[in-house]
Design an enzyme around this catalytic site. Structure first.
Site, short mmCIF file in Angstrom:
data_model
loop_
_atom_site.label_atom_id
_atom_site.label_comp_id
_atom_site.label_asym_id
_atom_site.label_seq_id
_atom_site.Cartn_x
_atom_site.Cartn_y
_atom_site.Cartn_z
CB THR A 1 2.32 -1.47 19.62
OG1 THR A 1 2.07 -2.85 19.33
CG2 THR A 1 1.37 -0.61 18.80
CE1 TYR B 1 -8.63 0.15 9.72
CE2 TYR B 1 -8.88 1.28 11.82
CZ TYR B 1 -8.19 1.08 10.64
OH TYR B 1 -7.04 1.81 10.39
CB ALA B 2 -11.54 -2.34 16.63
N GLY C 1 0.83 -1.21 0.00
CA GLY C 1 0.00 0.00 0.00
C GLY C 1 0.86 1.25 0.00
CB SER D 1 -0.06 3.50 -4.56
OG SER D 1 -1.12 2.89 -3.85
NE ARG D 2 -4.99 5.22 -3.03
CZ ARG D 2 -5.94 4.89 -2.15
NH1 ARG D 2 -6.41 5.78 -1.31
NH2 ARG D 2 -6.41 3.66 -2.11
#
Ligand code: NAP
Length: 250
Positions: free
Chosen positions: A241, A158-159, A15, A17-18
């Site tokens: 993290t 998503y979480a 990822g 590209s953006r």
């Protein structure tokens, strides 16, 4: 040599590209790495990133593959490592977001989120680690999110995917430490990219109130954290993290 140099190293940014991935690709290249910029649909955007890196005196190439296809991504990462004879850094950054409360989440959406954000990252990591084991060293960096630790109503799927990556990071750090491979995650807060551009007022102002530094972060600020973890200087950091969130979660 200057600190944080990645001279002669090969890095893949999924990822790239953006958004955040683009800033990571540009930053690693500025440190001297040969960067492979992955994308799935945005070939011209990826090419633009690679051309910009080359114009600035760096080295880059593009590689289109769908991280949501675990086997394909594993094969593509393996092929890149083989072609270059090495792979020093994998930044598993590609990710998608789909919002919805649990009572409305569709199974298809959950499957797709887990396929891209978790399984895809694992496929890339497996191929990268195989190559890194032969070299007895390497760096894997996963892109988690503040949402993994803080939670966010309306982002359960998503979480789930981003919290999974924290467990993955801790586990792989233990599995491959003896091979000299460090595995870490970066957990950005609210960063200005296409992904967050859709967040409109008044939600935007409300969100800003939850950020002690009082502003949205930039992709460059996330890239700086990744670039440190990718460097030789970060050799004693694994399983961690690193939060880049303006104090949103401490
Ligand atoms: P973005 O602007 O939406 O860019 C997403 C990137 O991922 C694009 O380069 C896209 O490629 C690529 N991608 C998407 N699906 C892919 C797939 N199946 N295979 C290969 N590449 C794929 O996202 P972003 O905001 O930069 O986010 C990057 C990462 O940071 C994500 O993992 C995201 O969850 C995480 N994150 C973002 C924020 C934030 O506030 N923005 C906060 C925390 C975490 P194409 O151009 O080909 O579509």
């Amino acid at each position: 040599m200057a600190m944080f140099s990645l001279q002669d190293k090969v890095a893949i940014v999924t990822g790239g590209s953006r958004g955040i991935g683009r800033a990571i690709a540009e930053t690693l290249a500025a440190q001297g790495a040969m960067v492979v910029v992955n994308y799935v649909r945005g070939e011209s955007a990826a090419r633009e990133v690679a051309d910009g890196i080359v114009a600035a005196g760096g080295r880059a190439e593009i590689a289109g593959f769908d991280v949501g296809d675990m086997l394909a991504s594993e094969e593509c990462v393996a092929a890149i490592a083989k072609r270059h004879g090495r792979l020093d850094v994998l930044v598993a950054n590609a990710g998608i977001a789909k919002d919805g409360l649990l009572l409305r989440v569709k199974e298809d959406d959950l499957d797709q989120l887990l396929a891209v954000n978790v399984k895809g990252a694992l496929g890339c990591a497996r191929a990268a680690i195989k190559s890194m084991m032969r070299a007895r060293g390497g760096r894997v960096i996963f892109m988690s999110s503040v949402v993994a630790e803080l939670g966010n109503a309306g982002q359960v799927a998503y979480a789930a995917s981003k919290a999974a990556l924290i467990g993955v990071t801790r586990t792989l750090a233990r599995e491959y430490a003896s091979r000299g491979i460090t595995i870490n995650a970066v957990a950005p807060g609210f960063i200005e990219t296409d992904m967050t551009a859709a967040i409109a007022e008044p939600a935007r102002t409300e969100l800003m109130k939850a950020i002690p530094l009082g502003r949205i972060g930039t992709a460059r600020e996330v890239a700086a954290a990744v670039s440190f973890l990718a460097s030789d200087e970060a050799a004693y950091i694994t399983g961690q993290t690193l939060r880049v969130n303006g104090g949103m979660y401490v």
